[in-house]
Enzyme design. Structure first.
Site, PDB file in Angstrom:
ATOM      1  N   ARG A 146       0.840  -1.194   0.000  1.00  0.00           N
ATOM      2  CA  ARG A 146       0.000   0.000   0.000  1.00  0.00           C
ATOM      3  C   ARG A 146       0.880   1.251   0.000  1.00  0.00           C
ATOM      4  O   ARG A 146       1.929   1.269   0.653  1.00  0.00           O
ATOM      5  CB  ARG A 146      -0.909   0.007   1.226  1.00  0.00           C
ATOM      6  CG  ARG A 146      -1.963  -1.082   1.235  1.00  0.00           C
ATOM      7  CD  ARG A 146      -2.701  -1.118   2.576  1.00  0.00           C
ATOM      8  NE  ARG A 146      -1.833  -1.537   3.662  1.00  0.00           N
ATOM      9  CZ  ARG A 146      -1.809  -0.982   4.868  1.00  0.00           C
ATOM     10  NH1 ARG A 146      -2.600   0.040   5.147  1.00  0.00           N
ATOM     11  NH2 ARG A 146      -1.003  -1.432   5.812  1.00  0.00           N
TER      12      ARG A 146
ATOM     13  N   ASP B 231      -2.057  -1.155  -5.772  1.00  0.00           N
ATOM     14  CA  ASP B 231      -3.174  -2.000  -5.373  1.00  0.00           C
ATOM     15  C   ASP B 231      -3.069  -3.321  -6.119  1.00  0.00           C
ATOM     16  O   ASP B 231      -3.161  -3.364  -7.345  1.00  0.00           O
ATOM     17  CB  ASP B 231      -4.494  -1.301  -5.723  1.00  0.00           C
ATOM     18  CG  ASP B 231      -5.723  -2.088  -5.287  1.00  0.00           C
ATOM     19  OD1 ASP B 231      -5.575  -3.263  -4.901  1.00  0.00           O
ATOM     20  OD2 ASP B 231      -6.834  -1.529  -5.365  1.00  0.00           O
TER      21      ASP B 231
ATOM     22  N   HIS C 271      -4.359 -15.679   2.896  1.00  0.00           N
ATOM     23  CA  HIS C 271      -5.245 -16.101   4.002  1.00  0.00           C
ATOM     24  C   HIS C 271      -6.102 -14.942   4.510  1.00  0.00           C
ATOM     25  O   HIS C 271      -7.036 -15.152   5.274  1.00  0.00           O
ATOM     26  CB  HIS C 271      -4.441 -16.749   5.130  1.00  0.00           C
ATOM     27  CG  HIS C 271      -3.666 -15.800   5.989  1.00  0.00           C
ATOM     28  ND1 HIS C 271      -3.316 -16.101   7.279  1.00  0.00           N
ATOM     29  CD2 HIS C 271      -3.153 -14.564   5.738  1.00  0.00           C
ATOM     30  CE1 HIS C 271      -2.645 -15.088   7.808  1.00  0.00           C
ATOM     31  NE2 HIS C 271      -2.518 -14.153   6.884  1.00  0.00           N
TER      32      HIS C 271
END
Length: 361
Positions: free
Chosen positions: A229, A248, A266
């Site tokens: 980010r 992104d 995950h």
């Protein structure tokens, strides 16, 4: 007086001994939060560092003296130390004079020594922050919300949005992730084969670049991009073979021969994981070349793992469910890879919790 046969009489089809075992299990979970709070307490009191700096096991009187604990609380700290010793965080030994007991560090508490190469104290401080850990009181409400994450229910936004809007928590989270990356370095030490022959790699969600720097040191000719980010990488400086790029991952991923996803998938639903993997496939398939995607993630295997390891993995699965993510079995991973357009994969053991998965287009 009750007859001897009454003790063996069943209640709801269960023997009294079985019911008492159930009660013990129930109480264990009712008070399980005490485990976390005691762990937080010893980190906040800096006890692992005190013992480490002491250079030898420390008796309780010396510990309370250093901490300037009020005399009325000597016994209370002693109870916490005894409990954490029982749970494997300290070892109780006799002093050389054999006159009193002293506390020594274990492998677990050595990981809480601040300033050491392998320190997970930032993980304790981040996860057990009251704002974040308090969110788990909202599990029931979360269960009835169709789309919101647990943090969407408790904090009013997705976890990553919350981080973006709260610099202090964002800093704490980044420190926690960086501390965990040091553990991954230890695991990767014997996995150079994964990176040999690779000319370029993108570490997606690579944070401050701790893992990338380790890879670059081992392979000086390897071009490495840390992709995260913009808020994470905006003030970071690279080197000859290390660069930082903000963006992104759902939009695009910088092109490279390999893409590294460590503890990333995950966090996301199957649908989002497929989107991310497709962007990875685009990144490694430019100019007619076909590279690979490298995952460092958990693989649930209840048939092969021991009960304790499975318990931790399933615990992490519940934790990730609160972010709308999940831990996965090999069958679930395989399904994701196929749906994202990959043809083959290979799973290798990495740590007790993590596996190394190589995926090929």
């Amino acid at each position: 007086m009750a007859s001897s046969s009454s003790s063996s009489r069943s209640i709801n089809g269960r023997k009294a001994s079985e019911i008492f075992q159930g009660q013990a299990l129930l109480y264990k979970h009712i008070y399980a939060f005490i485990d976390s709070m005691c762990l937080k307490c010893i980190v906040e009191l800096d006890i692992p560092n005190i013992i480490h700096n002491h250079g030898k096991p420390i008796p309780l009187p010396e510990l309370v003296s250093i901490l300037k604990v009020p005399e009325t609380k000597f016994d209370n700290l002693g109870r916490i130390m005894r409990y954490m010793s029982h749970n494997g965080f300290f070892v109780i030994v006799k002093t050389q004079e054999e006159t009193e007991e002293a506390y020594a560090l274990t492998a677990a508490s050595e990981l809480l020594v601040k300033g050491s190469d392998l320190c997970l104290a930032p993980m304790v401080e981040c996860v057990l922050d009251p704002t974040l850990s308090g969110s788990y009181h909202q599990l029931k409400k979360w269960i009835y919300e169709e789309d919101l994450t647990l943090f969407g229910v408790s904090l009013g936004s997705h976890f990553y949005e919350f981080l973006n809007n709260n610099p202090d928590y964002n800093s704490s989270f980044n420190e926690a992730m960086a501390s965990d990356s040091h553990m991954i370095h230890l695991a990767l030490r014997d996995c150079n084969f994964v990176f040999e022959g690779v000319e370029s790699i993108v570490d997606v969600g690579g944070g401050t670049g701790i893992t990338a720097k380790t890879i670059c040191d081992a392979f000086p000719k390897l071009k490495c991009i840390v992709f995260d980010r913009p808020q994470v990488v905006e003030n970071l400086s690279g080197s000859n073979n290390l660069t930082y790029v903000g963006g992104d991952m759902f939009q695009s991923i910088p092109k490279a021969e390999a893409v590294l996803l460590k503890y990333i998938l995950h966090n996301w639903t199957d649908k989002d994981c497929i989107k991310i993997l497709k962007k990875c496939k685009e990144a490694i398939s430019s100019d007619g070349k076909k590279g690979k995607v490298i995952l460092l993630d958990m693989v649930i295997n209840e048939n092969k793992d021991d009960q304790r390891l499975t318990q931790i993995k399933l615990l992490m699965d519940v934790t990730m469910a609160c972010l709308n993510g999940r831990e996965r079995t090999e069958e679930e991973w395989s399904k994701l890879f196929t749906q994202a357009g990959f043809q083959d994969y290979k799973i290798s053991p990495l740590t007790g919790l993590l596996s190394l998965i190589e995926i090929y287009p």
